[in-house]
Design a protein around this motif. Structure first.
Motif, PDB file in Angstrom:
ATOM      1  N   UNK A 174     -48.939  18.162  60.756  1.00 41.28           N
ATOM      2  CA  UNK A 174     -48.299  17.920  61.259  1.00 41.28           C
ATOM      3  C   UNK A 174     -48.081  19.330  62.629  1.00 41.28           C
ATOM      4  N   UNK A 175     -49.143  20.045  62.480  1.00 37.43           N
ATOM      5  CA  UNK A 175     -49.588  20.978  63.266  1.00 37.43           C
ATOM      6  C   UNK A 175     -50.026  20.581  64.457  1.00 37.43           C
ATOM      7  N   UNK A 176     -51.323  19.600  64.533  1.00 35.70           N
ATOM      8  CA  UNK A 176     -51.184  18.878  65.108  1.00 35.70           C
ATOM      9  C   UNK A 176     -50.780  17.736  66.568  1.00 35.70           C
ATOM     10  N   UNK A 177     -49.460  18.138  65.631  1.00 37.16           N
ATOM     11  CA  UNK A 177     -48.872  16.421  66.871  1.00 37.16           C
ATOM     12  C   UNK A 177     -48.033  17.541  67.632  1.00 37.16           C
ATOM     13  N   UNK A 178     -47.676  19.319  67.510  1.00 38.03           N
ATOM     14  CA  UNK A 178     -46.990  19.000  69.120  1.00 38.03           C
ATOM     15  C   UNK A 178     -48.337  20.204  69.952  1.00 38.03           C
ATOM     16  N   UNK A 179     -49.653  20.519  68.696  1.00 38.64           N
ATOM     17  CA  UNK A 179     -51.421  20.756  69.640  1.00 38.64           C
ATOM     18  C   UNK A 179     -51.727  20.083  70.191  1.00 38.64           C
ATOM     19  N   UNK A 180     -51.241  18.533  70.302  1.00 38.01           N
ATOM     20  CA  UNK A 180     -53.004  17.895  70.120  1.00 38.01           C
ATOM     21  C   UNK A 180     -53.607  18.150  71.883  1.00 38.01           C
ATOM     22  N   UNK A 181     -53.304  18.258  72.833  1.00 39.97           N
ATOM     23  CA  UNK A 181     -53.512  18.964  74.057  1.00 39.97           C
ATOM     24  C   UNK A 181     -54.306  19.448  74.304  1.00 39.97           C
ATOM     25  N   UNK A 182     -54.575  20.549  73.382  1.00 40.65           N
ATOM     26  CA  UNK A 182     -55.068  21.202  73.484  1.00 40.65           C
ATOM     27  C   UNK A 182     -56.842  22.331  72.334  1.00 40.65           C
ATOM     28  N   UNK A 183     -56.082  20.975  71.339  1.00 41.96           N
ATOM     29  CA  UNK A 183     -56.815  20.724  70.143  1.00 41.96           C
ATOM     30  C   UNK A 183     -57.445  19.724  69.062  1.00 41.96           C
ATOM     31  N   UNK A 184     -58.188  20.028  68.336  1.00 41.16           N
ATOM     32  CA  UNK A 184     -58.620  19.197  67.228  1.00 41.16           C
ATOM     33  C   UNK A 184     -58.363  19.546  66.755  1.00 41.16           C
ATOM     34  N   UNK A 185     -58.410  18.652  65.540  1.00 37.04           N
ATOM     35  CA  UNK A 185     -58.645  18.550  64.157  1.00 37.04           C
ATOM     36  C   UNK A 185     -60.095  18.397  63.446  1.00 37.04           C
ATOM     37  N   UNK A 186     -60.146  19.042  62.927  1.00 31.31           N
ATOM     38  CA  UNK A 186     -61.763  19.215  62.433  1.00 31.31           C
ATOM     39  C   UNK A 186     -61.562  18.460  61.054  1.00 31.31           C
ATOM     40  N   UNK A 187     -61.517  17.413  60.373  1.00 31.98           N
ATOM     41  CA  UNK A 187     -61.004  17.206  59.327  1.00 31.98           C
ATOM     42  C   UNK A 187     -62.368  17.324  57.996  1.00 31.98           C
ATOM     43  N   UNK A 188     -62.356  17.800  57.129  1.00 33.10           N
ATOM     44  CA  UNK A 188     -62.942  17.745  55.659  1.00 33.10           C
ATOM     45  C   UNK A 188     -63.506  17.426  55.315  1.00 33.10           C
ATOM     46  N   UNK A 189     -63.876  16.210  55.301  1.00 27.79           N
ATOM     47  CA  UNK A 189     -63.918  14.851  54.549  1.00 27.79           C
ATOM     48  C   UNK A 189     -64.310  14.034  55.360  1.00 27.79           C
ATOM     49  N   UNK A 190     -64.584  12.772  54.075  1.00 25.45           N
ATOM     50  CA  UNK A 190     -64.663  11.538  54.967  1.00 25.45           C
ATOM     51  C   UNK A 190     -63.574  10.428  54.110  1.00 25.45           C
TER      52      UNK A 190
END
Ligand SMILES: *Cc1c(COP(=O)(O)O)cnc(C)c1O
Length: 389
Positions: free
Chosen positions: A172-188
């Motif tokens: 959810x947080x990535x939706x509003x921050x995607x311009x500046x932010x990468x979501x570093x997902x933790x597993x495959x």
């Protein structure tokens, strides 16, 4: 295979607003990751910051007892104590090349949070870690590590206040921050392209292990074994060996106490297909399709789903997925400490626990390599309590 799918598993089941940032990651995977400049920079970080390559270690005492050769791939020797740094350095560097200035990540036990915070600090990026409020409470020493490394830790009070809810909050947080932010997902796991991205960064484990076994023993191993939570250390270890038909591959899920109906984290063995966190995969769920709480003595295996590539290998039969119970993991932990002088993480102890508990299923004289995904110092309190020490 259809893009983003492993057989019927995988896909990208996300709200419309998450499609653009995921496609941006896919584009970067194609255009930035293969470049020589990116690979050279990543390699420098892996070697000079994280401590690659990691050795393979022969276990003389246990091998003698078991009647086959037991080897370990030593991801426990990496910076921050586990394989997770391979992935966080890769994603952080990719994000930086994409022009992002901040990372967000979920964490359950805190290991991925610490590895993300370390990568962000090293690369000069802001870092926010989403963590279930109950996990913040349970894993306070990793919370302190993350904060010391400069990360903000956001406790999530929704739902079961654990990893599942932290992932939802981070998405959810990535939706509003995607311009500046990468979501570093933790597993495959998670929506495409994360299963592919994380596997790419973790497959250095298997590439090294394969070459090291050939160099040290003159042959491929007969068995490759790893513990499966979301599946990143296992897929990283397995990937180079999948085309080797002579190599038998075993993933090990956490079975909990082993009592009938006990809580567990064995999504492949005990789950049914469904959608969670943007992917179609094997999941622990009840008859109404509600996600069941998972539980494991090792916090890092405590996830109700599994990455789609594992679900696919289970169905195709290329990889066999077994179960190790709490007591088997604890016995393996003690054996490795006392016989070989290595304190393994409880997650990795499940992989080893399966091998020790099923020793009679491995041919005498065969070569078995287990991925030691992390070190066990973080688990000492749990282990001492469980063993009554
Ligand atoms: C997080 C963790 C795991 C489980 O995660 P995977 O993505 O399944 O690898 C296993 N071992 C250690 C040491 C961990 O920290």
């Amino acid at each position: 295979m259809k893009k983003g799918y492993f057989g019927e598993f995988g896909g990208c089941f996300v709200p419309e607003l998450l499609v653009p940032p995921l496609m941006e990651v896919e584009k970067a995977m194609k255009e930035i990751m293969p470049t020589e400049a990116f690979q050279a920079e990543l390699n420098d970080l892996l070697v000079n910051f994280a401590g690659r390559s990691t050795p393979i270690t022969f276990c003389p005492t246990l091998s003698k007892k078991l009647g086959f050769d037991l080897w370990l791939k030593r991801e426990d020797l990496l910076h921050t104590g586990a394989h997770k740094i391979n992935n966080t350095l890769g994603q952080a560097l990719l994000a930086k090349h994409m022009g992002k200035t901040a990372l967000i990540a979920e964490t359950g036990a805190g290991q991925h949070g610490v590895a993300t915070a370390a990568a962000a600090a090293r690369l000069g990026m802001e870092c926010t870690i989403y963590m279930g409020a109950e996990d913040v409470e349970r894993q306070s020493s990793n919370v302190r590590r993350m904060r010391l490394l400069g990360a903000r830790v956001k406790p999530i009070e929704n739902g079961s206040q654990t990893l599942k809810d932290a992932i939802n909050a981070a998405l959810r947080a990535w939706i509003s921050s995607q311009a500046t932010t990468h979501y570093c997902f933790g597993t495959a796991a998670g929506p495409y392209p994360f299963p592919d991205l994380v596997r790419e960064f973790q497959s250095v484990i298997g590439r090294e292990a394969r070459a090291q076994m050939l160099e040290r023993t003159g042959a491929l191993p007969d068995y490759v074994v790893a513990a499966v939570g979301g599946g990143s250390n296992a897929i990283g270890m397995f990937h180079a060996f999948v085309p080797d038909e002579s190599v038998r591959i075993i993933g090990v899920e956490a079975g909990g106490t082993g009592e009938p109906g006990c809580l567990n984290s064995a999504a492949i063995n005990l789950g049914v297909p469904g959608v969670l966190h943007g992917e179609y995969t094997m999941l622990l769920q009840d008859a109404d399709g509600q996600i069941e709480p998972s539980s494991s003595i090792s916090a890092g295996l405590d996830y109700p789903g599994v990455g789609p590539e594992h679900a696919y290998y289970a169905k195709s039969g290329r990889v066999k997925y077994g179960i190790a119970y709490d007591n088997e993991a604890l016995a393996a932990f003690q054996a490795l400490c006392r016989d070989e002088g290595i304190l393994p993480a409880l997650e990795s102890s499940h992989a080893l626990g399966y091998v020790l508990a099923h020793a009679d299923e491995f041919e005498k004289g065969s070569r078995v390599i287990v991925n030691l995904s992390g070190r066990g110092d973080k688990d000492m309190d749990i282990i001492e309590k469980a063993l009554g020490l």
